[in-house]
Scaffold this motif. Structure first.
Motif, PDB file in Angstrom:
ATOM      1  N   UNK A 227       0.838  -1.197   0.000  1.00 18.37           N
ATOM      2  CA  UNK A 227       0.000   0.000   0.000  1.00 18.37           C
ATOM      3  C   UNK A 227       0.875   1.250   0.000  1.00 18.37           C
ATOM      4  N   UNK A 228       1.932   1.228   0.773  1.00 17.29           N
ATOM      5  CA  UNK A 228       2.863   2.356   0.844  1.00 17.29           C
ATOM      6  C   UNK A 228       3.491   2.607  -0.527  1.00 17.29           C
ATOM      7  N   UNK A 229       3.942   1.552  -1.184  1.00 16.34           N
ATOM      8  CA  UNK A 229       4.537   1.701  -2.527  1.00 16.34           C
ATOM      9  C   UNK A 229       3.515   2.276  -3.515  1.00 16.34           C
ATOM     10  N   UNK A 230       2.274   1.821  -3.407  1.00 17.34           N
ATOM     11  CA  UNK A 230       1.223   2.330  -4.293  1.00 17.34           C
ATOM     12  C   UNK A 230       0.956   3.810  -4.028  1.00 17.34           C
ATOM     13  N   UNK A 231       0.951   4.201  -2.760  1.00 13.88           N
ATOM     14  CA  UNK A 231       0.726   5.625  -2.435  1.00 13.88           C
ATOM     15  C   UNK A 231       1.871   6.495  -2.966  1.00 13.88           C
TER      16      UNK A 231
END
Length: 152
Positions: free
Chosen positions: A142-146
């Motif tokens: 999720x962090x990478x996507x954000x």
């Protein structure tokens, strides 16, 4: 636990109020970086008082490495000027949060102030640091996507 919740809320509020004139991508990227920098600030303040601070997550070296890893992920691929703006914005917010927390513990008696700082490190700062690191590890995708959305 209340202190930890207060710190998490403070991180979110700081990340939403510090960026009035900054562009949306700078704001979004800095918001992703603030919690890691706050964890580093808190660990730095408490580690000087207790060398075993944050031992559950590997101590200060692990917190420092975590902060650097997050910083590297957020700033990767940005121009030097853009990276500097993001880093300075996030660092200022994290520093302000740490200073605010420590100032709230001030007392006219040095002994009482030291007791308050020790209590804050144990009851608020260490759980905050642990929570930030654990959440990041659990939500890496999720962090990478954000990050990708903020950079697109």
């Amino acid at each position: 636990m209340r202190g930890q919740a207060r710190l998490v809320i403070a991180a979110l509020l700081l990340s939403s109020s510090v960026f009035g004139a900054l562009s949306a991508d700078v704001e979004r990227l800095a918001r992703l970086l603030i919690p890691a920098l706050m964890a580093h600030q808190f660990a730095s303040a408490c580690q000087s008082r207790d060398p075993d601070f944050a031992s559950e997550v590997g101590g200060f070296p692990a917190v420092e490495a975590f902060s650097e890893r997050v910083r590297g992920s957020v700033l990767a691929g940005l121009s030097p000027a853009h990276a500097r703006t993001v880093l300075l914005s996030a660092a200022a917010a994290a520093r302000n949060a740490a200073v605010s927390e420590v100032r709230a513990l001030a007392h006219s008696s040095a002994d009482e102030e030291n007791r308050r700082l020790d209590r804050w490190c144990d009851r608020s700062a260490e759980p905050f640091v642990r929570t930030i690191i654990e959440r990041h590890e659990q939500q890496q995708e999720t962090f990478r996507q954000e990050i990708a959305r903020a950079k697109s």
